[in-house]
Scaffold this motif. Structure first.
Motif, PDB file in Angstrom:
ATOM      1  N   ASP A   1       0.882  -0.883   0.050  1.00 28.00           N
ATOM      2  CA  ASP A   1      -0.242  -0.199  -0.072  1.00 28.00           C
ATOM      3  C   ASP A   1       0.538   1.261   0.225  1.00 28.00           C
ATOM      4  O   ASP A   1       1.185   1.935   0.962  1.00 28.00           O
ATOM      5  CB  ASP A   1      -1.072  -0.541   1.053  1.00 28.00           C
ATOM      6  CG  ASP A   1      -1.874   1.343   0.792  1.00 28.00           C
ATOM      7  OD1 ASP A   1      -1.975   0.918  -0.316  1.00 28.00           O
ATOM      8  OD2 ASP A   1      -2.336   1.290   2.235  1.00 28.00           O
ATOM      9  N   LEU A   2       1.445   1.748  -0.962  1.00 26.41           N
ATOM     10  CA  LEU A   2       2.211   2.245  -1.364  1.00 26.41           C
ATOM     11  C   LEU A   2       2.351   3.231  -2.962  1.00 26.41           C
ATOM     12  O   LEU A   2       1.449   2.694  -3.347  1.00 26.41           O
ATOM     13  CB  LEU A   2       3.972   2.194  -1.579  1.00 26.41           C
ATOM     14  CG  LEU A   2       4.537   2.512  -0.183  1.00 26.41           C
ATOM     15  CD1 LEU A   2       5.998   0.807  -0.834  1.00 26.41           C
ATOM     16  CD2 LEU A   2       5.180   2.464   0.676  1.00 26.41           C
ATOM     17  N   SER A   3       2.439   4.443  -2.587  1.00 22.55           N
ATOM     18  CA  SER A   3       2.578   4.958  -3.512  1.00 22.55           C
ATOM     19  C   SER A   3       3.402   4.788  -5.103  1.00 22.55           C
ATOM     20  O   SER A   3       3.878   4.174  -4.733  1.00 22.55           O
ATOM     21  CB  SER A   3       2.521   6.734  -3.635  1.00 22.55           C
ATOM     22  OG  SER A   3       3.668   7.245  -3.502  1.00 22.55           O
ATOM     23  N   GLY A   4       2.434   4.878  -5.911  1.00 20.52           N
ATOM     24  CA  GLY A   4       3.341   4.816  -7.050  1.00 20.52           C
ATOM     25  C   GLY A   4       5.070   5.103  -6.792  1.00 20.52           C
ATOM     26  O   GLY A   4       5.940   5.008  -8.074  1.00 20.52           O
ATOM     27  N   TYR A   5       5.435   5.768  -6.876  1.00 21.75           N
ATOM     28  CA  TYR A   5       6.798   6.926  -6.531  1.00 21.75           C
ATOM     29  C   TYR A   5       7.949   6.184  -5.477  1.00 21.75           C
ATOM     30  O   TYR A   5       8.512   6.571  -5.738  1.00 21.75           O
ATOM     31  CB  TYR A   5       6.354   8.629  -5.988  1.00 21.75           C
ATOM     32  CG  TYR A   5       5.303   9.009  -6.862  1.00 21.75           C
ATOM     33  CD1 TYR A   5       5.415   9.748  -7.919  1.00 21.75           C
ATOM     34  CD2 TYR A   5       4.400   9.629  -6.695  1.00 21.75           C
ATOM     35  CE1 TYR A   5       4.521  10.591  -9.277  1.00 21.75           C
ATOM     36  CE2 TYR A   5       3.113  10.333  -7.554  1.00 21.75           C
ATOM     37  CZ  TYR A   5       3.338  10.369  -8.475  1.00 21.75           C
ATOM     38  OH  TYR A   5       2.321  11.104  -9.365  1.00 21.75           O
ATOM     39  N   ALA A   6       7.104   5.929  -4.901  1.00 18.05           N
ATOM     40  CA  ALA A   6       7.540   5.213  -3.343  1.00 18.05           C
ATOM     41  C   ALA A   6       8.247   4.184  -4.159  1.00 18.05           C
ATOM     42  O   ALA A   6       9.051   3.428  -4.062  1.00 18.05           O
ATOM     43  CB  ALA A   6       6.724   4.978  -1.806  1.00 18.05           C
ATOM     44  N   LYS A   7       7.184   3.392  -4.820  1.00 18.75           N
ATOM     45  CA  LYS A   7       7.603   1.592  -5.850  1.00 18.75           C
ATOM     46  C   LYS A   7       8.481   2.208  -7.226  1.00 18.75           C
ATOM     47  O   LYS A   7       9.669   0.797  -6.576  1.00 18.75           O
ATOM     48  CB  LYS A   7       6.288   1.004  -5.397  1.00 18.75           C
ATOM     49  CG  LYS A   7       5.173   0.663  -4.953  1.00 18.75           C
ATOM     50  CD  LYS A   7       3.623   0.375  -6.006  1.00 18.75           C
ATOM     51  CE  LYS A   7       2.977   0.295  -4.823  1.00 18.75           C
ATOM     52  NZ  LYS A   7       1.443   0.027  -5.795  1.00 18.75           N
ATOM     53  N   ASN A   8       8.951   3.397  -7.490  1.00 21.90           N
ATOM     54  CA  ASN A   8       9.646   3.045  -8.908  1.00 21.90           C
ATOM     55  C   ASN A   8      10.867   2.792  -7.869  1.00 21.90           C
ATOM     56  O   ASN A   8      11.769   2.417  -8.728  1.00 21.90           O
ATOM     57  CB  ASN A   8       9.402   4.840  -9.405  1.00 21.90           C
ATOM     58  CG  ASN A   8       7.768   4.006 -10.170  1.00 21.90           C
ATOM     59  OD1 ASN A   8       7.282   2.822 -10.683  1.00 21.90           O
ATOM     60  ND2 ASN A   8       7.153   5.136 -10.401  1.00 21.90           N
ATOM     61  N   ALA A   9      10.967   4.589  -6.683  1.00 27.13           N
ATOM     62  CA  ALA A   9      12.344   3.983  -5.705  1.00 27.13           C
ATOM     63  C   ALA A   9      12.862   2.996  -5.744  1.00 27.13           C
ATOM     64  O   ALA A   9      13.880   2.798  -5.644  1.00 27.13           O
ATOM     65  CB  ALA A   9      12.308   5.482  -4.821  1.00 27.13           C
ATOM     66  N   LEU A  10      11.996   2.542  -5.325  1.00 25.05           N
ATOM     67  CA  LEU A  10      12.516   0.291  -4.131  1.00 25.05           C
ATOM     68  C   LEU A  10      12.644   0.359  -5.405  1.00 25.05           C
ATOM     69  O   LEU A  10      13.914  -0.695  -5.669  1.00 25.05           O
ATOM     70  CB  LEU A  10      11.200   0.369  -3.336  1.00 25.05           C
ATOM     71  CG  LEU A  10      10.327   1.013  -1.916  1.00 25.05           C
ATOM     72  CD1 LEU A  10       9.259   0.361  -1.954  1.00 25.05           C
ATOM     73  CD2 LEU A  10      11.489   0.064  -1.351  1.00 25.05           C
ATOM     74  N   LYS A  11      11.998   0.147  -6.861  1.00 29.64           N
ATOM     75  CA  LYS A  11      12.593  -0.981  -7.782  1.00 29.64           C
ATOM     76  C   LYS A  11      13.828  -0.474  -8.343  1.00 29.64           C
ATOM     77  O   LYS A  11      14.368  -1.203  -8.292  1.00 29.64           O
ATOM     78  CB  LYS A  11      11.966  -0.966  -9.100  1.00 29.64           C
ATOM     79  CG  LYS A  11      10.753  -1.378  -9.071  1.00 29.64           C
ATOM     80  CD  LYS A  11       9.302  -1.435 -10.018  1.00 29.64           C
ATOM     81  CE  LYS A  11       8.976   0.006 -10.240  1.00 29.64           C
ATOM     82  NZ  LYS A  11       7.862   0.222 -11.522  1.00 29.64           N
ATOM     83  N   LYS A  12      14.360   0.608  -7.788  1.00 25.95           N
ATOM     84  CA  LYS A  12      16.056   0.851  -8.193  1.00 25.95           C
ATOM     85  C   LYS A  12      16.791   0.926  -7.268  1.00 25.95           C
ATOM     86  O   LYS A  12      17.826   0.987  -7.623  1.00 25.95           O
ATOM     87  CB  LYS A  12      15.453   2.790  -8.387  1.00 25.95           C
ATOM     88  CG  LYS A  12      15.254   2.957  -9.504  1.00 25.95           C
ATOM     89  CD  LYS A  12      15.209   4.601 -10.406  1.00 25.95           C
ATOM     90  CE  LYS A  12      14.195   5.403 -11.328  1.00 25.95           C
ATOM     91  NZ  LYS A  12      13.877   6.458 -11.743  1.00 25.95           N
ATOM     92  N   TYR A  13      16.325   1.600  -6.325  1.00 30.32           N
ATOM     93  CA  TYR A  13      16.996   0.953  -5.219  1.00 30.32           C
ATOM     94  C   TYR A  13      17.885  -0.390  -4.340  1.00 30.32           C
ATOM     95  O   TYR A  13      18.810  -0.532  -4.581  1.00 30.32           O
ATOM     96  CB  TYR A  13      16.808   1.889  -3.929  1.00 30.32           C
ATOM     97  CG  TYR A  13      16.959   1.895  -2.524  1.00 30.32           C
ATOM     98  CD1 TYR A  13      18.254   2.364  -2.777  1.00 30.32           C
ATOM     99  CD2 TYR A  13      17.053   1.756  -1.166  1.00 30.32           C
ATOM    100  CE1 TYR A  13      19.257   2.922  -1.678  1.00 30.32           C
ATOM    101  CE2 TYR A  13      17.545   1.803  -0.139  1.00 30.32           C
ATOM    102  CZ  TYR A  13      18.310   2.461   0.069  1.00 30.32           C
ATOM    103  OH  TYR A  13      20.300   2.375   0.661  1.00 30.32           O
TER     104      TYR A  13
END
Length: 412
Positions: A56-68
């Motif tokens: 349950d996160l925004s797409g902006y946090a998920k996209n940051a996680l996918k890179k990090y």
């Protein structure tokens, strides 16, 4: 041109219980997703996406996680994670808003989860206001942001990148200091000394000062009446239009100030240090309210970032008595009128002088005397917490008694 990147720190101002709970929910969900993806040794963005997509996160946090996460597992070969990682958002996720008419000028939109965001007031470090101004004006590029809590206070780290002109190779002794006086009568006054030490080529933006005072008075009077009629939405819309007009004046004047500096050989713009502005003002309760509501901080920030873009250095000095001392003999004088300075030293040749020009020359002379206070302080705490203590004059309306009533849409 040189590309500079800086991390700006914003202190979130006392979120209410609801927003504080939402911030903690975001942090908890992010850290769970991070631990899960890291525990599964995700080495690609696709692998990380398969893990974090259901959180349950925004797409902006998920996209940051996918890179990090792939960076942690492949680039850094991390063996374990710290217990409390900041929440990362990609650059599209954050939005800044500037409400110069409010007691707190800056607001940030922080993603909570899909289709739900939190608007929060934020206190920047005064030393970093020029970078925020550049971001707000589109003259700097927003990068990744990080949200974290420290000792019960929430902070946001924002990465910003901008191009600046390469500075001159001349030594500090060869600079020509240009005093910049921001005042109530003349919006801005600039002046410098020539090779013989004589004040030369002063320039005053007095008409612009009248325009801004008129717009501010109109704003204050009309807004107060509309609020008395409980027309809050109309008052806010009306105020936005007037502040846009004031902003246009500020941008034009600050561009002209920098153009003036470009016409001088080896210029350095000298401003009064905002951390001392409040304590140096003592003109009585009425004038203090007016002056503290004036756009000191906003004008400073705009001059600073526009000067940096042109490769022009900016220094600051303690403003104490710059408006009261005679630039010729140093005697403390007085102003029989707003625009006139009178020296009380009978032996001084000057007698009367244009008050704002006198102040500008004094500001320039502070730099010459070695009293400049560089923006890079070796022993200062360049943090938002420090910025919260060193509250610079905000670009709020003149009457302090109505500030709380005009906090605006994002105050809740």
């Amino acid at each position: 041109m040189t590309e500079l990147t800086k991390t700006l720190e914003l202190k979130l101002v006392e979120p209410n219980a609801h927003k504080r709970r939402k911030l903690r929910e975001t942090r908890a969900a992010y850290q769970q997703a991070l631990q899960d993806a890291f525990g599964q040794h995700c080495t690609t963005q696709s692998e990380a996406n398969d893990v974090v997509v259901d959180y349950d996160l925004s797409g902006y946090a998920k996209n940051a996680l996918k890179k990090y996460v792939p960076q942690l597992t492949t680039t850094y070969n991390a063996g374990e994670l710290h217990d409390d990682h900041p929440v990362r958002f990609t650059n599209e996720g954050l939005r800044l808003d500037h409400k110069p008419e409010n007691a707190i000028e800056w607001y940030v939109k922080i993603p909570h989860h899909e289709d739900y965001h939190l608007w929060l007031p934020a206190q920047p470090n005064p030393e970093q206001r020029d970078w925020l101004e550049a971001l707000n004006a589109g003259d700097a590029e927003l990068g990744e942001s990080r949200l974290f809590e420290r000792d019960g206070t929430w902070f946001l780290h924002v990465t910003a990148t901008r191009d600046v002109a390469d500075g001159s190779e001349v030594s500090a002794e060869e600079w020509t200091p240009i005093g910049v006086d921001i005042g109530e009568a003349s919006l801005v006054t600039v002046c410098h000394r020539d090779g013989d030490g004589t004040p030369t080529a002063p320039e005053l933006w007095a008409d612009e000062g009248k325009t801004v005072r008129r717009l501010r008075k109109t704003y204050f009077t009309a807004t107060q009446r509309l609020q008395e009629r409980e027309s809050e939405r109309i008052a806010e819309s009306f105020g936005d239009d007037l502040w846009d007009q004031i902003d246009d004046v500020f941008h034009r004047v600050t561009r002209e100030v920098v153009a003036y500096a470009e016409s001088v050989e080896n210029p350095v713009l000298v401003l009064e240090d905002l951390t001392y502005i409040r304590e140096s003002m003592d003109y009585g309760a009425y004038m203090n309210r007016r002056l503290h509501g004036w756009g000191f901080a906003k004008l400073h920030a705009q001059i600073r970032y526009k000067a940096v873009e042109k490769g022009i250095p900016v220094e600051t000095v303690n403003p104490r008595n710059t408006s009261k001392e005679c630039h010729a003999c140093g005697e403390v004088g007085y102003r029989p009128q707003q625009a006139t300075f009178k020296c009380t030293n009978d032996a001084c040749w000057m007698g009367e002088y244009q008050a704002d020009v006198n102040g500008a020359v004094n500001i320039a002379d502070r730099y010459l005397s070695g009293e400049s206070r560089s923006r890079e302080h070796e022993n200062d705490d360049d943090s938002a917490e420090d910025g919260g203590r060193l509250t610079a004059p905000q670009d709020s309306q003149a009457d302090a008694e109505t500030q709380q009533a005009t906090l605006g849409t994002y105050a809740s």
